[in-house]
Design a protein around this motif. Structure first.
Motif, PDB file in Angstrom:
ATOM      1  N   GLY A  72       0.853  -1.181   0.000  1.00 26.48           N
ATOM      2  CA  GLY A  72       0.000   0.000   0.000  1.00 26.48           C
ATOM      3  C   GLY A  72       0.885   1.225   0.000  1.00 26.48           C
ATOM      4  N   ALA A  73       0.428   2.275   0.652  1.00 23.46           N
ATOM      5  CA  ALA A  73       1.203   3.514   0.761  1.00 23.46           C
ATOM      6  C   ALA A  73       1.257   3.924   2.225  1.00 23.46           C
ATOM      7  CB  ALA A  73       0.540   4.612  -0.067  1.00 23.46           C
ATOM      8  N   ASN A  74       2.112   4.884   2.510  1.00 24.91           N
ATOM      9  CA  ASN A  74       2.225   5.446   3.860  1.00 24.91           C
ATOM     10  C   ASN A  74       2.584   4.359   4.877  1.00 24.91           C
ATOM     11  OD1 ASN A  74       1.518   7.906   2.661  1.00 24.91           O
ATOM     12  ND2 ASN A  74      -0.644   7.554   3.038  1.00 24.91           N
ATOM     13  N   GLU A  75       1.755   4.187   5.930  1.00 19.01           N
ATOM     14  CA  GLU A  75       2.029   3.153   6.918  1.00 19.01           C
ATOM     15  C   GLU A  75       1.897   1.781   6.261  1.00 19.01           C
ATOM     16  OE1 GLU A  75      -0.492   5.349   7.303  1.00 19.01           O
ATOM     17  OE2 GLU A  75       0.133   6.634   8.938  1.00 19.01           O
ATOM     18  N   ALA A  76       2.651   0.819   6.776  1.00 20.11           N
ATOM     19  CA  ALA A  76       2.497  -0.553   6.287  1.00 20.11           C
ATOM     20  C   ALA A  76       1.090  -1.028   6.641  1.00 20.11           C
ATOM     21  CB  ALA A  76       3.549  -1.455   6.924  1.00 20.11           C
ATOM     22  N   ALA A  77       0.522  -1.851   5.760  1.00 17.82           N
ATOM     23  CA  ALA A  77      -0.818  -2.390   5.997  1.00 17.82           C
ATOM     24  C   ALA A  77      -0.827  -3.193   7.293  1.00 17.82           C
ATOM     25  CB  ALA A  77      -1.235  -3.265   4.822  1.00 17.82           C
ATOM     26  N   GLU A  78      -1.878  -3.025   8.089  1.00 15.24           N
ATOM     27  CA  GLU A  78      -2.027  -3.809   9.317  1.00 15.24           C
ATOM     28  C   GLU A  78      -3.225  -4.726   9.177  1.00 15.24           C
ATOM     29  OE1 GLU A  78      -2.023  -1.578  12.981  1.00 15.24           O
ATOM     30  OE2 GLU A  78       0.134  -1.226  12.829  1.00 15.24           O
ATOM     31  N   ILE A  79      -3.008  -5.995   9.496  1.00  8.01           N
ATOM     32  CA  ILE A  79      -4.055  -7.002   9.390  1.00  8.01           C
ATOM     33  C   ILE A  79      -4.326  -7.573  10.771  1.00  8.01           C
ATOM     34  CG2 ILE A  79      -2.411  -8.840   8.774  1.00  8.01           C
ATOM     35  CD1 ILE A  79      -4.690  -9.888   6.861  1.00  8.01           C
ATOM     36  N   THR A  80      -5.601  -7.681  11.100  1.00 11.92           N
ATOM     37  CA  THR A  80      -6.025  -8.258  12.372  1.00 11.92           C
ATOM     38  C   THR A  80      -6.785  -9.542  12.082  1.00 11.92           C
ATOM     39  OG1 THR A  80      -6.180  -6.089  13.418  1.00 11.92           O
ATOM     40  CG2 THR A  80      -7.398  -7.881  14.467  1.00 11.92           C
ATOM     41  N   PHE A  81      -6.390 -10.595  12.768  1.00  9.79           N
ATOM     42  CA  PHE A  81      -7.110 -11.870  12.714  1.00  9.79           C
ATOM     43  C   PHE A  81      -7.850 -12.005  14.035  1.00  9.79           C
ATOM     44  CE2 PHE A  81      -3.328 -12.470  10.037  1.00  9.79           C
ATOM     45  CZ  PHE A  81      -3.948 -12.739   8.835  1.00  9.79           C
ATOM     46  N   TYR A  82      -9.145 -12.250  13.973  1.00 10.96           N
ATOM     47  CA  TYR A  82      -9.963 -12.361  15.169  1.00 10.96           C
ATOM     48  C   TYR A  82     -10.031 -13.804  15.674  1.00 10.96           C
ATOM     49  CZ  TYR A  82     -11.080  -7.600  14.038  1.00 10.96           C
ATOM     50  OH  TYR A  82     -10.972  -6.264  13.766  1.00 10.96           O
ATOM     51  N   LYS A  83      -9.432 -14.712  14.915  1.00  6.16           N
ATOM     52  CA  LYS A  83      -9.294 -16.097  15.332  1.00  6.16           C
ATOM     53  C   LYS A  83      -8.011 -16.629  14.725  1.00  6.16           C
ATOM     54  CE  LYS A  83     -12.308 -18.854  13.072  1.00  6.16           C
ATOM     55  NZ  LYS A  83     -13.592 -19.356  12.615  1.00  6.16           N
TER      56      LYS A  83
END
Length: 181
Positions: free
Chosen positions: A78-89
């Motif tokens: 992506g751009a700017n900050e690195a993409a953050e991914i959250t897994f809820y399980k």
């Protein structure tokens, strides 16, 4: 002048001073690569999510994907900050188990494949401080070609037989990242 009148006058003056300061704030223009999010299930009415990703959406603007995400180099996805991914399980990327939580998504683009990296690092701007020793999982996935060109980098989750797929698209580049349950 009464003491209460002086206090009221001072309070009024302070309120006016603070009010004018609030009104004088300078807010930034819209970001050239606006932030977006994708989740699964992608229906906003379903609160029991499996995953959610937050990322910024760079635009091609006459440039090629390989100029903006060079082959062989770690990319913030992506751009700017690195993409953050959250897994809820808990999920798996390939054979590697990823515990529920928030991670950073990096990729290494190549002509025919992308190496997908789930990193334990958080709050990362760009990929300048990427550290391989903080990888939680890695998987090489093939690149395919879409029929339509996408001006803005895009991500969307779709359902898979045994989990979900995070789909990346930009220009005609398509990458499908499988997460299994």
């Amino acid at each position: 002048m009464k003491k209460s009148t002086i206090i009221t006058t001072i309070a009024f003056a302070v309120t006016m001073l603070l009010s004018s300061n609030v009104n004088a704030q300078k807010f930034p223009d819209l970001d050239k690569s606006p932030m977006d999010a994708a989740s699964y299930p992608n229906d906003y009415k379903v609160s029991a999510k499996i995953a959610k990703i937050t990322y910024s959406r760079p635009q091609l603007k006459g440039r090629s994907v390989s100029e903006l995400a060079p082959n062989g180099k770690v990319w913030r996805t992506g751009a700017n900050e690195a993409a953050e991914i959250t897994f809820y399980k808990d999920v798996k990327l390939g054979d590697t188990k990823i515990k529920a939580g928030t991670y950073t998504l990096f990729t290494i683009p190549e002509k025919d494949s992308y190496t997908v990296i789930i990193s334990k690092d958080l709050n990362v701007w760009g990929s300048y401080n990427y550290k391989a020793e903080n990888d939680a999982a890695r998987l090489k996935v093939p690149v395919t070609e879409g029929t339509e060109s996408l001006e803005a980098f895009s991500m969307v989750f779709t359902k898979a037989d045994k989990g979900i797929i995070l789909n990346l698209g930009w220009d005609k580049v398509r990458v499908a990242i499988p997460f299994t349950e």
